[in-house]
Design a protein around this motif. Structure first.
Motif, mmCIF file in Angstrom:
data_model
loop_
_atom_site.group_PDB
_atom_site.id
_atom_site.type_symbol
_atom_site.label_atom_id
_atom_site.label_comp_id
_atom_site.label_asym_id
_atom_site.label_seq_id
_atom_site.Cartn_x
_atom_site.Cartn_y
_atom_site.Cartn_z
ATOM 1 N N THR A 37 -2.062 -1.753 -1.903
ATOM 2 C CA THR A 37 -3.165 -0.824 -1.744
ATOM 3 C C THR A 37 -3.397 0.115 -2.852
ATOM 4 O O THR A 37 -4.640 0.070 -3.296
ATOM 5 C CB THR A 37 -2.889 0.111 -0.453
ATOM 6 N N ALA A 38 -2.494 0.567 -3.494
ATOM 7 C CA ALA A 38 -2.873 1.624 -4.523
ATOM 8 C C ALA A 38 -3.158 0.900 -5.793
ATOM 9 O O ALA A 38 -4.206 1.082 -6.528
ATOM 10 C CB ALA A 38 -1.397 2.255 -4.980
ATOM 11 N N GLU A 39 -2.784 -0.264 -6.096
ATOM 12 C CA GLU A 39 -3.232 -1.345 -7.208
ATOM 13 C C GLU A 39 -4.824 -1.601 -6.896
ATOM 14 O O GLU A 39 -5.573 -1.726 -7.921
ATOM 15 C CB GLU A 39 -2.568 -2.352 -7.410
ATOM 16 N N ALA A 40 -5.256 -2.004 -5.760
ATOM 17 C CA ALA A 40 -6.484 -2.327 -5.371
ATOM 18 C C ALA A 40 -7.535 -1.286 -5.504
ATOM 19 O O ALA A 40 -8.522 -1.509 -6.106
ATOM 20 C CB ALA A 40 -6.483 -2.961 -4.016
ATOM 21 N N ALA A 41 -7.200 -0.180 -5.098
ATOM 22 C CA ALA A 41 -7.810 1.027 -5.260
ATOM 23 C C ALA A 41 -7.997 1.432 -6.450
ATOM 24 O O ALA A 41 -9.319 1.749 -7.109
ATOM 25 C CB ALA A 41 -7.306 2.267 -4.437
ATOM 26 N N HIS A 42 -7.062 1.113 -7.465
ATOM 27 C CA HIS A 42 -7.343 1.386 -8.909
ATOM 28 C C HIS A 42 -8.477 0.540 -9.485
ATOM 29 O O HIS A 42 -9.157 0.742 -10.155
ATOM 30 C CB HIS A 42 -5.998 1.254 -9.672
ATOM 31 N N LEU A 43 -8.148 -0.901 -8.979
ATOM 32 C CA LEU A 43 -9.198 -1.988 -9.490
ATOM 33 C C LEU A 43 -10.555 -1.409 -9.195
ATOM 34 O O LEU A 43 -11.354 -1.643 -10.100
ATOM 35 C CB LEU A 43 -8.777 -3.291 -8.923
ATOM 36 N N PHE A 44 -10.820 -1.047 -7.748
ATOM 37 C CA PHE A 44 -12.285 -0.433 -7.347
ATOM 38 C C PHE A 44 -12.619 0.450 -8.500
ATOM 39 O O PHE A 44 -13.838 0.558 -8.591
ATOM 40 C CB PHE A 44 -12.019 -0.360 -6.059
ATOM 41 N N ARG A 45 -11.855 1.558 -8.669
ATOM 42 C CA ARG A 45 -12.145 2.832 -9.311
ATOM 43 C C ARG A 45 -12.588 2.438 -10.771
ATOM 44 O O ARG A 45 -13.537 3.000 -11.238
ATOM 45 C CB ARG A 45 -11.001 3.879 -9.427
ATOM 46 N N LEU A 46 -11.677 1.262 -11.328
ATOM 47 C CA LEU A 46 -12.130 0.991 -12.508
ATOM 48 C C LEU A 46 -13.366 0.420 -12.876
ATOM 49 O O LEU A 46 -14.022 0.559 -13.955
ATOM 50 C CB LEU A 46 -10.933 -0.213 -13.178
ATOM 51 N N ALA A 47 -13.795 -0.469 -11.745
ATOM 52 C CA ALA A 47 -15.257 -1.001 -11.695
ATOM 53 C C ALA A 47 -16.376 -0.009 -11.360
ATOM 54 O O ALA A 47 -17.443 -0.292 -11.062
ATOM 55 C CB ALA A 47 -15.190 -2.139 -10.679
ATOM 56 N N GLY A 48 -16.001 1.324 -11.094
ATOM 57 C CA GLY A 48 -16.831 2.104 -10.469
ATOM 58 C C GLY A 48 -17.313 2.111 -9.192
ATOM 59 O O GLY A 48 -18.471 2.671 -8.643
ATOM 60 N N LEU A 49 -16.450 1.479 -8.267
ATOM 61 C CA LEU A 49 -16.784 1.265 -6.884
ATOM 62 C C LEU A 49 -15.731 2.279 -5.933
ATOM 63 O O LEU A 49 -14.623 2.579 -6.517
ATOM 64 C CB LEU A 49 -16.834 -0.065 -6.349
ATOM 65 N N THR A 50 -15.966 2.394 -4.676
ATOM 66 C CA THR A 50 -15.159 3.185 -3.695
ATOM 67 C C THR A 50 -14.139 1.993 -3.464
ATOM 68 O O THR A 50 -14.686 0.965 -2.919
ATOM 69 C CB THR A 50 -16.083 3.644 -2.509
ATOM 70 N N PRO A 51 -13.056 2.515 -3.317
ATOM 71 C CA PRO A 51 -11.896 1.467 -2.793
ATOM 72 C C PRO A 51 -12.243 0.834 -1.488
ATOM 73 O O PRO A 51 -12.667 1.649 -0.530
ATOM 74 C CB PRO A 51 -10.564 2.018 -2.669
ATOM 75 N N ALA A 52 -11.939 -0.607 -1.282
ATOM 76 C CA ALA A 52 -12.244 -0.886 0.015
ATOM 77 C C ALA A 52 -11.018 -0.593 0.955
ATOM 78 O O ALA A 52 -10.085 -0.483 0.435
ATOM 79 C CB ALA A 52 -12.368 -2.597 -0.260
ATOM 80 N N ALA A 53 -11.331 -0.808 2.181
ATOM 81 C CA ALA A 53 -10.218 -0.653 3.225
ATOM 82 C C ALA A 53 -9.325 -1.863 3.086
ATOM 83 O O ALA A 53 -9.513 -3.040 2.545
ATOM 84 C CB ALA A 53 -10.755 -0.660 4.587
ATOM 85 N N PRO A 54 -8.045 -1.439 3.054
ATOM 86 C CA PRO A 54 -6.919 -2.368 2.879
ATOM 87 C C PRO A 54 -7.108 -3.587 3.655
ATOM 88 O O PRO A 54 -7.204 -3.665 5.224
ATOM 89 C CB PRO A 54 -5.805 -1.792 3.054
ATOM 90 N N THR A 55 -6.997 -4.820 3.107
ATOM 91 C CA THR A 55 -6.978 -5.979 4.046
ATOM 92 C C THR A 55 -6.203 -7.021 3.529
ATOM 93 O O THR A 55 -6.021 -7.115 2.092
ATOM 94 C CB THR A 55 -8.647 -6.707 4.212
ATOM 95 N N GLY A 56 -5.873 -8.153 3.905
ATOM 96 C CA GLY A 56 -5.041 -9.227 3.288
ATOM 97 C C GLY A 56 -3.814 -8.998 2.992
ATOM 98 O O GLY A 56 -3.142 -9.553 2.183
ATOM 99 N N GLU A 57 -3.178 -7.833 3.167
ATOM 100 C CA GLU A 57 -1.787 -7.318 2.854
ATOM 101 C C GLU A 57 -0.839 -8.382 3.691
ATOM 102 O O GLU A 57 -0.991 -8.749 4.762
ATOM 103 C CB GLU A 57 -1.590 -5.829 3.027
ATOM 104 N N ARG A 58 0.161 -8.287 3.094
ATOM 105 C CA ARG A 58 1.372 -9.183 3.568
ATOM 106 C C ARG A 58 1.901 -8.448 4.713
ATOM 107 O O ARG A 58 2.279 -7.342 4.650
ATOM 108 C CB ARG A 58 2.559 -9.406 2.617
ATOM 109 N N ARG A 59 1.936 -9.146 6.072
ATOM 110 C CA ARG A 59 2.464 -8.450 7.128
ATOM 111 C C ARG A 59 3.706 -9.239 7.601
ATOM 112 O O ARG A 59 4.005 -10.380 7.314
ATOM 113 C CB ARG A 59 1.462 -8.678 8.263
ATOM 114 N N PRO A 60 4.654 -8.494 8.144
ATOM 115 C CA PRO A 60 5.582 -9.081 8.764
ATOM 116 C C PRO A 60 5.412 -10.217 9.886
ATOM 117 O O PRO A 60 4.503 -10.126 10.465
ATOM 118 C CB PRO A 60 6.581 -7.911 9.163
#
Length: 105
Positions: A37-60
């Motif tokens: 989640t933190a890495e994806a948020a950073h990626l979105f910020r680098l692109a000048g976008l608002t981070p998306a809601a977390p999806t596709g994360e590995r679930r137990p």
């Protein structure tokens, strides 16, 4: 390829060229790279976008999946995801194949 992005466009993105990137493309790239989640948020910020809601994360694995694998005993059984990571392993598979608790792929 997994993100559905062409090689040349991904190279432009990687090199920071001035290109407009959509949230869906960034989300697909982040998911493919298995960003948390933190890495994806950073990626979105680098692109000048608002981070998306977390999806596709590995679930137990679900309780139903564990129950299914346990029902296969004494036969070894396991489930892998599309990246060949173990999602769930029953005890006979651990014994027969020597899988540990931390095996990934």
């Amino acid at each position: 390829m997994l993100a559905g992005v062409g090689v040349s466009w991904y190279t432009w993105l990687d090199h920071g060229r001035d290109s407009k990137v959509s949230e869906s493309v960034l989300g697909a790239v982040g998911w493919t790279l298995r960003l948390d989640t933190a890495e994806a948020a950073h990626l979105f910020r680098l692109a000048g976008l608002t981070p998306a809601a977390p999806t596709g994360e590995r679930r137990p694995p679900s309780a139903r999946l564990i129950k299914l694998l346990d029902a296969w005993a004494p036969r070894p059984a396991y489930v892998r995801d599309r990246y060949w990571n173990f999602v769930a392993i029953n005890e006979p598979a651990r014994l027969v194949f020597g899988f540990g608790k931390t095996d990934h792929n």
